[in-house]
Design a protein around this motif. Structure first.
Motif, mmCIF file in Angstrom:
data_model
loop_
_atom_site.group_PDB
_atom_site.id
_atom_site.type_symbol
_atom_site.label_atom_id
_atom_site.label_comp_id
_atom_site.label_asym_id
_atom_site.label_seq_id
_atom_site.Cartn_x
_atom_site.Cartn_y
_atom_site.Cartn_z
ATOM 1 N N THR A 82 71.003 80.264 -102.422
ATOM 2 C CA THR A 82 72.135 79.363 -102.258
ATOM 3 C C THR A 82 72.758 79.561 -100.883
ATOM 4 O OG1 THR A 82 73.687 80.946 -103.231
ATOM 5 C CG2 THR A 82 72.662 79.355 -104.714
ATOM 6 N N GLY A 107 76.506 78.161 -99.101
ATOM 7 C CA GLY A 107 77.701 77.374 -99.347
ATOM 8 C C GLY A 107 78.762 77.623 -98.295
ATOM 9 N N SER A 151 71.058 82.861 -106.747
ATOM 10 C CA SER A 151 71.563 82.491 -108.067
ATOM 11 C C SER A 151 70.420 82.441 -109.068
ATOM 12 C CB SER A 151 72.238 81.117 -108.021
ATOM 13 O OG SER A 151 73.447 81.156 -107.311
ATOM 14 N N ARG A 176 76.757 64.550 -104.675
ATOM 15 C CA ARG A 176 76.093 65.265 -105.752
ATOM 16 C C ARG A 176 74.575 65.110 -105.618
ATOM 17 N NH1 ARG A 176 80.509 66.598 -105.683
ATOM 18 N NH2 ARG A 176 82.048 66.789 -107.358
ATOM 19 N N TYR A 177 73.868 66.213 -105.941
ATOM 20 C CA TYR A 177 72.401 66.166 -105.979
ATOM 21 C C TYR A 177 71.949 66.660 -107.343
ATOM 22 C CZ TYR A 177 67.502 67.097 -105.124
ATOM 23 O OH TYR A 177 66.139 67.103 -105.216
ATOM 24 N N MET A 233 69.970 68.511 -109.552
ATOM 25 C CA MET A 233 69.012 69.611 -109.454
ATOM 26 C C MET A 233 68.081 69.680 -110.654
ATOM 27 S SD MET A 233 71.260 72.772 -107.934
ATOM 28 C CE MET A 233 69.829 73.846 -107.983
ATOM 29 N N LEU A 250 74.202 69.700 -108.163
ATOM 30 C CA LEU A 250 74.779 70.517 -107.110
ATOM 31 C C LEU A 250 75.855 69.680 -106.436
ATOM 32 C CD1 LEU A 250 74.553 73.125 -105.259
ATOM 33 C CD2 LEU A 250 73.085 71.718 -103.787
ATOM 34 N N ARG A 251 77.047 70.265 -106.247
ATOM 35 C CA ARG A 251 78.132 69.479 -105.666
ATOM 36 C C ARG A 251 78.515 69.984 -104.276
ATOM 37 N NH1 ARG A 251 83.652 71.671 -106.567
ATOM 38 N NH2 ARG A 251 83.517 73.499 -107.922
ATOM 39 N N ILE A 270 80.425 73.983 -101.508
ATOM 40 C CA ILE A 270 79.075 73.667 -101.986
ATOM 41 C C ILE A 270 78.803 74.610 -103.149
ATOM 42 C CG2 ILE A 270 76.629 73.488 -101.443
ATOM 43 C CD1 ILE A 270 77.382 73.158 -98.518
ATOM 44 N N THR A 323 77.210 74.854 -107.558
ATOM 45 C CA THR A 323 76.516 74.245 -108.678
ATOM 46 C C THR A 323 77.514 73.950 -109.794
ATOM 47 O OG1 THR A 323 74.518 75.496 -108.164
ATOM 48 C CG2 THR A 323 74.673 74.526 -110.365
#
Length: 361
Positions: free
Chosen positions: A35, A37, A49, A329-330, A332, A340-341, A355, A357
């Motif tokens: 990750t 962020g 993570s 948003r993606y 995942m 994922l935000r 960033i 989850t």
């Protein structure tokens, strides 16, 4: 070249395993992924993570349970390990909800109260441990009651006064503190997927009492309520609303006071930018999950308001601060509907970026 195309490199295979959700509905899914962020509290953050998702007895009619582990370090000399668990039994007969934290987390201290300045904060450098668990038993459909325990320890603490401006009056607990709270939690929860709720209601009323007689350094008490409503607008879009309050009384150490700001409440403000015994806040968010033209990319717009005060009767509308923002948003894990935000919150003191989850609430 043809051989390379038929046999992707181990790097590509590893990435595909991390982002591709190939498990069947109801089957457990486990992922480990790096990750990266950013937030006002951490600056750039790098970590690893892992996430275990499952449903009791592999039954898709049961709620989605989540166990996550997260280890990180940041450019602000912070590091730590986090564990979170949202575990639901078969037919929701019981639930175990909790979090565990171990971290070195230098943080900024702006003072206590609704009128603190955003300039020249103190820096609190400390080690921090938290372990909080709620064991809830279903009484009737979607209604749970059970005991909870909260242990927090702030140690190896150094309170560094600002190099400019007036020094702060040293707050209670500035040299470190141990807090052990016992209490009860009452929850109504009809959400099916806690990481991305498309329809449902979550409402919690919680009480914790911290006493010297069971290892706390100070005697104090706290009540929190957390109400969240999620309403689908259409097949993709969701309107989400939260009202949150935290009310403390007694000899409350500074690190246990109610905090305004962070990646969940009042995005855009530094976590703890405002702190005091009492807090109320609300936020409204419109989620497009995903956009109509994409299978994986979505977005949100949100707005929030909140205030803190030393006494409950001193909370008033003139003390409220406000935030608003947008996010991308993606998707995942498509089969688990988890995004994922990436959020940007805007406040009177500037922007904050996050960033992470999972949704903020």
């Amino acid at each position: 070249m043809a051989l390379a195309q038929e046999h992707p490199s181990w790097v590509r295979r590893t990435i595909n395993r991390m982002i591709t959700d190939s498990t069947a509905p109801g089957k457990p899914s486990f992922r480990v992924y790096p990750t990266m962020g950013y937030s006002p509290e951490t600056s750039v953050e790098l970590g690893l993570s892992s996430m275990l998702l499952f449903q009791a007895k592999n039954d898709t009619l049961n709620r989605l349970s989540e166990v996550t582990a997260f280890t990180f370090f940041t450019l602000e000399s912070q590091y730590g390990i986090w564990f979170d668990n949202f575990i639901y039994g078969d037919k929701d007969k019981w639930a175990l909800l909790g979090r565990t934290r171990f971290q070195r987390f230098p943080l900024l201290y702006y003072g206590s109260g609704p009128a603190t300045s955003g300039d020249n904060p103190a820096v609190v450098d400390a080690m921090y441990i938290q372990a909080r668990q709620r064991l809830l038993r279903k009484l009737v459909k979607n209604f749970f009651v059970g005991p909870q325990v909260d242990f927090q320890n702030l140690y190896n603490t150094r309170f560094k006064q600002p190099t400019e401006g007036q020094p702060f009056e040293l707050p209670l607990g500035h040299e470190g503190s141990t807090s052990l709270g016992l209490g009860v939690s009452v929850v109504y929860d009809n959400r099916h997927n806690v990481l991305n709720v498309r329809k449902g209601l979550f409402s919690e009323l919680s009480f914790l009492s911290y006493r010297k007689s069971w290892a706390s350094r100070y005697n104090f008490d706290g009540i929190t309520f957390d109400n969240r409503v999620f309403r689908p607008i259409n097949r993709r879009d969701v309107l989400a609303w939260q009202v949150y309050g935290s009310f403390m009384w007694g000899n409350v150490p500074f690190n246990m006071k109610s905090l305004l700001g962070g990646d969940m409440i009042m995005r855009g403000f530094y976590q703890g930018r405002y702190r005091d015994n009492n807090l109320v806040s609300t936020q409204l968010e419109y989620r497009m999950l995903p956009f109509g033209f994409s299978k994986r990319i979505g977005g949100t717009v949100f707005a929030a308001a909140g205030a803190v005060a030393p006494k409950l009767g001193q909370l008033n509308v003139r003390q409220f601060v406000y935030a608003a923002g947008v996010g991308l948003r993606y998707l995942m894990f498509p089969k688990k509907d988890i995004f994922l935000r990436a959020d940007m919150g805007l406040t009177s003191e500037g922007p904050g970026f996050y960033i992470i989850t999972g949704e903020a609430f």
